[in-house]
Write an enzyme that holds these catalytic residues in place. Structure first.
Site, mmCIF file in Angstrom:
data_model
loop_
_atom_site.group_PDB
_atom_site.id
_atom_site.type_symbol
_atom_site.label_atom_id
_atom_site.label_comp_id
_atom_site.label_asym_id
_atom_site.label_seq_id
_atom_site.Cartn_x
_atom_site.Cartn_y
_atom_site.Cartn_z
ATOM 1 N N GLY A 138 5.021 -0.719 7.314
ATOM 2 C CA GLY A 138 5.319 0.479 8.058
ATOM 3 C C GLY A 138 6.400 1.598 7.291
ATOM 4 O O GLY A 138 6.972 1.512 6.091
ATOM 5 N N GLU B 249 -21.120 8.879 10.062
ATOM 6 C CA GLU B 249 -20.457 7.491 10.065
ATOM 7 C C GLU B 249 -21.093 7.160 8.677
ATOM 8 O O GLU B 249 -20.700 6.779 7.713
ATOM 9 C CB GLU B 249 -20.757 6.253 11.632
ATOM 10 C CG GLU B 249 -20.956 4.574 10.564
ATOM 11 C CD GLU B 249 -19.406 4.521 9.896
ATOM 12 O OE1 GLU B 249 -18.486 5.806 10.423
ATOM 13 O OE2 GLU B 249 -19.414 3.555 9.752
ATOM 14 N N TRP C 212 0.130 -1.277 -0.136
ATOM 15 C CA TRP C 212 -0.367 0.402 0.151
ATOM 16 C C TRP C 212 0.462 0.937 -0.420
ATOM 17 O O TRP C 212 1.408 1.497 1.258
ATOM 18 C CB TRP C 212 -1.213 0.112 1.077
ATOM 19 C CG TRP C 212 -1.706 1.091 1.135
ATOM 20 C CD1 TRP C 212 -3.192 1.129 0.706
ATOM 21 C CD2 TRP C 212 -1.146 2.799 1.922
ATOM 22 N NE1 TRP C 212 -3.699 2.249 1.042
ATOM 23 C CE2 TRP C 212 -2.730 2.800 1.846
ATOM 24 C CE3 TRP C 212 -0.880 2.673 2.683
ATOM 25 C CZ2 TRP C 212 -3.397 3.652 2.226
ATOM 26 C CZ3 TRP C 212 -1.527 3.740 3.817
ATOM 27 C CH2 TRP C 212 -2.604 4.961 3.062
ATOM 28 N N GLU D 59 -16.348 6.670 0.862
ATOM 29 C CA GLU D 59 -15.546 5.146 1.307
ATOM 30 C C GLU D 59 -15.649 4.180 0.186
ATOM 31 O O GLU D 59 -14.650 3.480 -0.513
ATOM 32 C CB GLU D 59 -15.859 3.878 2.185
ATOM 33 C CG GLU D 59 -14.785 4.821 3.499
ATOM 34 C CD GLU D 59 -14.931 3.933 4.770
ATOM 35 O OE1 GLU D 59 -15.937 3.714 5.255
ATOM 36 O OE2 GLU D 59 -13.547 3.182 5.318
ATOM 37 N N LYS E 233 -19.335 6.315 4.878
ATOM 38 C CA LYS E 233 -19.877 4.515 4.513
ATOM 39 C C LYS E 233 -19.768 5.623 3.505
ATOM 40 O O LYS E 233 -19.480 4.338 1.978
ATOM 41 C CB LYS E 233 -20.727 3.900 4.372
ATOM 42 C CG LYS E 233 -20.558 3.292 6.190
ATOM 43 C CD LYS E 233 -19.552 2.266 5.916
ATOM 44 C CE LYS E 233 -18.349 2.518 6.465
ATOM 45 N NZ LYS E 233 -18.240 2.206 7.773
ATOM 46 N N LYS F 57 -7.456 -2.187 5.345
ATOM 47 C CA LYS F 57 -8.487 -2.582 6.221
ATOM 48 C C LYS F 57 -7.379 -1.960 7.852
ATOM 49 O O LYS F 57 -8.464 -0.923 8.585
ATOM 50 C CB LYS F 57 -8.789 -3.421 5.931
ATOM 51 C CG LYS F 57 -9.594 -4.590 7.462
ATOM 52 C CD LYS F 57 -11.237 -3.716 6.945
ATOM 53 C CE LYS F 57 -11.946 -4.452 8.619
ATOM 54 N NZ LYS F 57 -13.566 -3.537 8.170
ATOM 55 N N HIS G 127 -25.407 27.596 9.173
ATOM 56 C CA HIS G 127 -24.629 28.838 9.621
ATOM 57 C C HIS G 127 -23.940 28.176 8.618
ATOM 58 O O HIS G 127 -22.716 28.292 8.940
ATOM 59 C CB HIS G 127 -24.325 28.007 11.285
ATOM 60 C CG HIS G 127 -25.427 28.002 12.301
ATOM 61 N ND1 HIS G 127 -25.181 29.592 12.993
ATOM 62 C CD2 HIS G 127 -25.532 27.741 13.416
ATOM 63 C CE1 HIS G 127 -26.693 29.623 13.987
ATOM 64 N NE2 HIS G 127 -26.421 28.321 13.749
HETATM 65 C C1 AGP Z 1 -14.303 2.093 8.413
HETATM 66 O O1 AGP Z 1 -14.846 2.147 7.337
HETATM 67 C C2 AGP Z 1 -12.440 2.586 7.465
HETATM 68 N N1 AGP Z 1 -12.197 1.404 6.748
HETATM 69 C C3 AGP Z 1 -11.819 3.104 8.916
HETATM 70 O O2 AGP Z 1 -12.173 4.516 9.004
HETATM 71 C C4 AGP Z 1 -11.535 2.609 10.100
HETATM 72 O O3 AGP Z 1 -12.561 2.247 11.108
HETATM 73 C C5 AGP Z 1 -10.757 3.695 11.062
HETATM 74 O O4 AGP Z 1 -8.920 2.785 9.921
HETATM 75 C C6 AGP Z 1 -9.816 2.767 12.355
HETATM 76 O O5 AGP Z 1 -9.400 0.794 12.251
HETATM 77 P P1 AGP Z 1 -9.963 0.378 13.691
HETATM 78 O O6 AGP Z 1 -10.935 0.086 13.969
HETATM 79 O O7 AGP Z 1 -9.083 -1.162 12.904
HETATM 80 O O8 AGP Z 1 -8.343 0.843 14.479
#
Ligand code: AGP
Length: 608
Positions: free
Chosen positions: A100, A481, A74, A488, A485, A603, A504
């Site tokens: 990393g 949220e 990534w 994303e 979604k 993820k 506002h």
């Molecule tokens: C959620 O749809 C996302 N992919 C992302 O915001 C995620 O919740 C965030 O990276 C935190 O991940 P975690 O819950 O594994 O710490």
């Protein structure tokens, strides 16, 4: 985020490595590669795009060998190109994969260039393999050369290294990025997570921060950050909680949306009696609940939104002050910690770099204790927190978090009630809340019944470029949220506002091209929200209203109505989440995006 797999066996490991990479695909990546060590040398294939592109290279040219390392990348330093894909090589027979970020890669690169090393990529990773190659000139043991090189690195890493001169072992290490050892019979493995190795073993060793591991056919030898040999326990993976195939569903995300009644039930199981929250769910000693005077919640993304909802619950039910902050901000500021403050982290993966860094910082700040609400029992967050409440949602594969979020909310509701009981919540009120929780899976089931209707609505979003989500009170984080979604997975720009903020500023955006998704709770905010909706309607905005039918709202010229089950107001944030998940899913399907692995996202965000 990047994923690593490594293997040494008496059989050819290339299929094992590729299968491991496929199982890591859910983490998000943009290129992949593999290096195989055999009698003739170390050979590699690398490809931009999906693991399938890498598999295609194997069809053109087979690589066989009994030891190898593999990687999904990534991109952080340098574009997703074949030359930036891992493994990276030094001297032709030493190969390395890395997850990393190496923060001091620039000065190291200059030093190595001065020694004559020629860089083939733009990555920070390539410095590591040249450092090891350089160390091998004075220290012939691969293990020692890796240890000496890692001491020069600043940042976070999990690595795997193979060298053709030493075909009896590969070396792996972790600091700040996850890595697990898979133990087999006369074969051993490493990977970024257990799921990548379930096709070859169910026995795992979780490496600690700073561990370096020497992996041979019949032995796994672990050294800690000080170079001392350590025994780490082997744990057996519980297959009953593995759910890594899509079953009847087209996407993992949809499967996970539909699993919610079941996993919410699993989250509540053994944690409530007829009329009480069982505080034993926090561990043998739940005495800390009595002492809590403040709560600090720290998390990222969707988990942060769950924390925002909990603030409403904790302040309403327990009357205790609660602050909620994103981990990436918390970790870089001076935090004032009042006496007897609980530090609560939320994370699906338990490997989010910012959340882990926040926890490590919090440990030095005098908190009462640290509690992690997490979905992965073997994660670093769980291992490093004093207390844990597992969400029991089972593996979540879709990058867009769904069942992890609603089970986090369920666990947070349990926690809020348990704390409230110590702060004046009556037995009668507790019993009513427990009754409400018990009915939650059935309400989530009824909310799912709107799927077909929501699918039809989704068509109307296909050509939209923007969307606005409105909520009030504890429904505001749910609006946030919902908007996360939608952006994303469908790449539609979406924002969320507390409905009272409309006038506002955001009202300027409202016209007939702007869908406005409004979450209507059935409480004392109802009339206020109806007024906010009038403000939108008067400006030609198209309202998509999610409400129960007793709110007296229904389809009208500029209102598209979706029914949500009528529930106790404490449950509304959880139940209202379901139609928003379905909406973003169907919009993404209409738009033809990669639902489970949306572009640019990972993820498990294991780098800063
Ligand atoms: C959620 O749809 C996302 N992919 C992302 O915001 C995620 O919740 C965030 O990276 C935190 O991940 P975690 O819950 O594994 O710490």
């Amino acid at each position: 985020m990047c994923g690593i797999v490594g293997a040494i066996a008496r059989r050819n490991v290339s299929k094992i490595l590729i299968e491991g990479l496929s199982r890591l695909e859910y983490r998000g990546y943009d290129s992949a590669g593999v290096a195989i060590n055999n009698e003739e040398g170390v050979f590699s294939h690398r490809a931009v795009g999906k693991v399938q592109a890498l598999k295609d290279k194997f069809s053109d040219q087979l690589l066989d060998g009994k030891m190898g390392i593999a990687h999904t990348r990534w991109a952080t330093h340098g574009k997703p190109t074949e030359s930036n894909a891992h493994p990276h090589f030094s001297g032709g027979d030493l190969a390395l994969v890395h997850n990393g970020i190496i923060e001091n890669h620039e000065p190291l690169r200059l030093e190595l260039k001065a020694k004559g090393y020629v860089f083939q990529s733009e990555t920070d990773t390539e410095v590591i393999v040249h450092l090891i190659h350089d160390a091998l000139k004075v220290e012939p043991s691969l293990l020692n050369a890796v240890q000496a090189s890692l001491a020069k690195l600043e940042g976070a890493f999990a690595i795997g290294v193979v060298q053709n001169d030493d075909n009896e072992r590969f070396i792996a290490a972790r600091k700040g990025s996850p890595l697990v050892v898979g133990v087999g019979i006369e074969e051993n493995f490493v990977a970024s997570d257990q799921l990548a190795l379930l096709h070859v073993t169910d026995q795992f060793i979780f490496l600690e921060e700073g561990d370096v591991v020497d992996v041979t056919l019949d032995k796994v030898t672990i050294y800690d950050a000080q170079g001392e040999q350590q025994d780490r326990p082997v744990s057996v993976f519980n297959h009953s909680i593995d759910a890594t195939d899509k079953g009847e569903f087209r996407h993992y995300m949809m499967k996970e949306i539909y699993e919610q009644p079941k996993v919410i039930r699993a989250c509540l199981e053994g944690r409530i009696s007829d009329n009480k929250v069982l505080t034993s769910c926090f561990g043998a000693d739940s005495g800390f609940l009595k002492q809590i005077e403040n709560i600090h919640i720290v998390a990222c993304g969707t988990s942060y939104h769950a924390g925002m909802v909990a603030k409403y619950w904790l302040e309403e039910l327990a009357g205790l002050p609660c602050s909620v902050e994103v981990a990436s901000e918390y970790r870089y500021r001076k935090v004032a910690v009042p006496k007897n403050t609980l530090f609560l982290t939320l994370s699906q993966s338990g490997e989010t770099a910012d959340t882990l860094a926040a926890l490590r910082m919090a440990k030095s700040l005098g908190y009462l204790t640290t509690l992690a609400i997490c979905n992965v029992p073997s994660s670093t967050l769980v291992r490093e927190s004093a207390l844990t409440l597992l969400t029991n949602a089972g593996a979540e594969i879709g990058v867009a978090s769904t069942k992890a979020f609603t089970t986090q909310l369920t666990a947070l509701l349990l926690t809020s009630v348990a704390i409230a009981v110590e702060n004046g919540l009556s037995a009668q009120e507790e019993s009513a809340l427990v009754d409400a929780m018990r009915s939650l899976p059935a309400y989530v089931e009824s909310a799912l019944a709107e799927d077909e209707h929501i699918k039809k609505i989704a068509d109307r979003f296909a050509n939209k470029h923007n969307a606005l989500f409105l909520g009030r009170g504890a429904m505001f984080p749910i609006a946030l949220e919902g908007s996360l979604k939608l952006k994303e997975i469908s790449y539609i720009h979406a924002e969320a506002y507390p409905a009272g903020e409309l006038k506002h500023g955001p009202l300027a955006l409202v016209d007939e091209d702007m869908p406005i998704i409004t979450l209507v709770p059935h409480n004392d905010m109802l009339d206020k929200l109806k007024s906010n909706m009038q403000e939108v309607a008067a400006r030609g905005g198209e309202l998509y209203v999610f409400a129960d039918k007793d709110t007296d709202l229904h389809n009208e010229d500029n209102i598209v109505f979706t029914e949500v089950p009528k529930v106790d107001s404490i449950l509304e944030p959880i139940v209202h989440t379901i139609p928003l998940q379905l909406l973003s899913y169907h919009v993404a399907v209409v738009k033809g995006t990669d639902v489970d692995q949306p572009r640019n996202l990972a993820k498990s965000v294991t780098v800063e």
